[in-house]
Design a protein around this motif. Structure first.
Motif, short mmCIF file in Angstrom:
data_model
loop_
_atom_site.label_atom_id
_atom_site.label_comp_id
_atom_site.label_asym_id
_atom_site.label_seq_id
_atom_site.Cartn_x
_atom_site.Cartn_y
_atom_site.Cartn_z
N PRO A 179 57.39 -30.34 49.49
CA PRO A 179 58.53 -29.76 48.75
C PRO A 179 59.85 -29.88 49.50
O PRO A 179 60.89 -30.11 48.89
CB PRO A 179 58.14 -28.30 48.59
CG PRO A 179 56.69 -28.23 48.86
CD PRO A 179 56.34 -29.37 49.74
N LEU A 180 59.80 -29.79 50.83
CA LEU A 180 61.04 -29.89 51.61
C LEU A 180 61.62 -31.29 51.47
O LEU A 180 62.82 -31.46 51.18
CB LEU A 180 60.76 -29.58 53.08
CG LEU A 180 61.98 -29.79 53.98
CD1 LEU A 180 62.97 -28.65 53.81
CD2 LEU A 180 61.58 -29.95 55.45
N LEU A 181 60.77 -32.29 51.64
CA LEU A 181 61.23 -33.68 51.52
C LEU A 181 61.76 -33.96 50.12
O LEU A 181 62.79 -34.61 49.93
CB LEU A 181 60.06 -34.62 51.85
CG LEU A 181 60.41 -36.04 52.22
CD1 LEU A 181 61.47 -36.08 53.31
CD2 LEU A 181 59.16 -36.80 52.68
N ASP A 182 61.03 -33.39 49.16
CA ASP A 182 61.43 -33.56 47.76
C ASP A 182 62.84 -33.04 47.54
O ASP A 182 63.69 -33.71 46.96
CB ASP A 182 60.43 -32.80 46.89
CG ASP A 182 60.59 -33.12 45.42
OD1 ASP A 182 60.34 -34.29 45.06
OD2 ASP A 182 61.00 -32.23 44.65
N SER A 183 63.10 -31.84 48.08
CA SER A 183 64.43 -31.27 47.85
C SER A 183 65.49 -32.01 48.65
O SER A 183 66.63 -32.14 48.19
CB SER A 183 64.44 -29.77 48.16
OG SER A 183 64.08 -29.58 49.50
N LEU A 184 65.12 -32.51 49.82
CA LEU A 184 66.10 -33.29 50.62
C LEU A 184 66.54 -34.54 49.87
O LEU A 184 67.73 -34.84 49.75
CB LEU A 184 65.46 -33.71 51.95
CG LEU A 184 65.42 -32.69 53.07
CD1 LEU A 184 64.75 -33.27 54.32
CD2 LEU A 184 66.84 -32.22 53.42
#
Ligand SMILES: Nc1ncnc2c1ncn2[C@@H]1O[C@H](COP(=O)(O)OP(=O)(O)OP(=O)(O)O)[C@@H](O)[C@H]1O
Ligand SMILES: [Mg+2]
Length: 426
Positions: free
Chosen positions: A87-92
């Motif tokens: 999810p972090l990478l997705d939001s980045l």
């Protein structure tokens, strides 16, 4: 305009149009290539930014965990499991894409090609597409101790996304091309139509001149004979010549009337009387007038008037002309011994008038056109029958004025049957 020039112009215009369309397609393709390149540039930019952020995060986490280890080799698995989650990478990535105005579905993963291993991914089903079609950026370039890892980014709907960006341009081009093609075909058909019309008008003028010339020269000859002092004139002689002049004059008047009538129809100024008329009487009168012309050719006119009620509301003069025109055609277009049958019967609240001949007939193609004004079937050299091509267009107009219908059945060399239905209108 010369036919060759028209065809030449059509060919040139068609080539120009195809050329223009080709250029248009070329420009659109070019524009789409530019768009694709710029998209690719943006994606590379996004990847670089995200990679940069991941590296910064890794450094921070590593130093937090173990300052010494962080400087050398941070446990990468630990990093992906705990900190750089999906999810972090997705939001980045989403953030970077949004900043650059890219709003389409994307897939990503972190991949180690040496070990053929995905350390992190969004959708395991898309691994193959990610590897084959995705854009890649190397992570931790400075890390020389571990095998290289890549951040992969893939857009399943890239083509559609780029197309929607070009959509406006494409739509305008398509509309413009349709407008040009439509105007082009419209212009061409109009040119051909006008050309046909002008040819028909020329034929009409030629015909008219011929038709008028015969009675005029007959009258002038008769006048000469009457005024010649050397000729001994008996009362019969004079009467004979005066009769010729009167007959020819009547012919001229009828022809002039026919042309004038057409002009009246054209202007929409046709006025119908509405009186009670016995159609059988009209038919009898017309047959009386035309019989001699048919009998000269050894022909016959049969009358089978079976309508129990032959009375309808209409205009006597016009209905007489209608029957006359149809009988005149039946006679004119029967080269040998005309056999003409006139029938009437009562059907569905009206009268059906049928005029049948065994003449030259009309082909299916021509049947559609014979009601057009000035149209005459090109009979070539076989027939030398004169006419203006006005008769049937007049007949049709009169039938319509009486709220009726006209149709025909015909076969080449077998004959023609015209059917006119006139309703009772009370
Ligand atoms: N009974 C028929 N048999 C064969 N051809 C016919 C018949 N009636 C009409 N036609 C064809 O239809 C064409 C149009 O007929 P129409 O009566 O309008 O003109 P026309 O007879 O040539 O001239 P006019 O104005 O003197 O009547 C004719 O030129 C002829 O070729
Ligand atoms: Mg005619």
């Amino acid at each position: 305009m010369n036919r060759k020039i028209i065809i030449f112009t059509i060919i040139v215009m068609t080539i120009a149009l195809i050329g223009l369309m080709g250029i248009q397609i070329y420009w659109i393709k070019n524009a789409s290539a530019v768009k694709e390149a710029s998209f690719q540039r943006t994606v590379t930019e996004v990847l670089a930014k995200v990679v940069n952020k991941i590296e910064k995060l890794e450094k921070r986490k590593a130093s937090e965990t173990n300052p010494y280890e962080g400087m050398l080799n941070f446990n990468r698995h630990l990093l992906y499991e705990r900190f750089i989650t999906e999810p972090l990478l997705d939001s980045l990535i989403l953030l970077e894409l949004n900043i650059r105005g890219i709003d389409t579905r994307f897939e990503f993963g972190i991949y180690n090609p040496e070990r053929d291993l995905f350390l992190l991914e969004k959708d395991p089903g898309l691994r193959k597409s990610l590897i084959e079609k995705g854009s890649a950026a190397r992570l931790f370039v400075s890390d020389i101790y571990t095998s290289p890892e890549y951040l992969l980014l893939y857009f399943p709907h890239e083509k559609q996304f780029l197309l929607t960006e070009l959509w406006g341009m494409l739509l305008i081009s398509i509309i413009l091309i349709i407008v040009i093609v439509y105007s082009f075909t419209y212009t061409i058909t109009t040119i051909f139509h006008q050309k046909k019309l002008s040819e028909m008008k020329n034929d009409f003028i030629n015909n008219m001149t011929h038709e008028f010339k015969t009675p005029i020269s007959t009258i002038s000859l008769a006048c000469e004979a009457l005024s010649d002092r050397d000729i001994v004139r008996s009362p019969e002689f004079t009467e004979n010549y005066i009769n010729i002049i009167l007959e020819e004059n009547k012919r001229l008047a009828t022809m002039a009337e026919k042309i004038l009538q057409t002009a009246v129809i054209e202007k929409g100024q046709l006025k119908m009387k509405r009186e009670r008329i016995d159609l059988h009487e009209v038919i009898t009168d017309v047959i009386k007038n035309i019989r001699i012309q048919v009998e000269i050719k050894d022909g016959v006119i049969r009358k089978q008037c079976k309508a129990a009620n032959p009375v309808l509301i209409g205009d006597k003069v016009h209905l007489t002309n209608l029957v006359y025109n149809l009988l005149d055609n039946a006679n004119k277009y029967s080269p040998r011994k005309p056999v003409i049958t006139v029938r009437t019967e009562n059907i569905s609240n009206g009268i059906l008038l049928t005029i049948e001949d065994h003449g030259i007939g009309i082909s299916k193609e021509e049947q559609k056109k014979i009601f057009d004004k000035l149209y005459r079937v090109p009979t070539g050299n076989i027939q030398d029958v004169r006419g203006f091509g006005l008769g049937l267009s007049y007949v049709k107009a009169i039938v319509e004025e009486h709220y009726g219908r006209i149709s025909l059945e015909s076969e080449i060399n077998k004959g023609t049957t015209f059917k006119v239905f006139l309703p009772f209108t009370e």
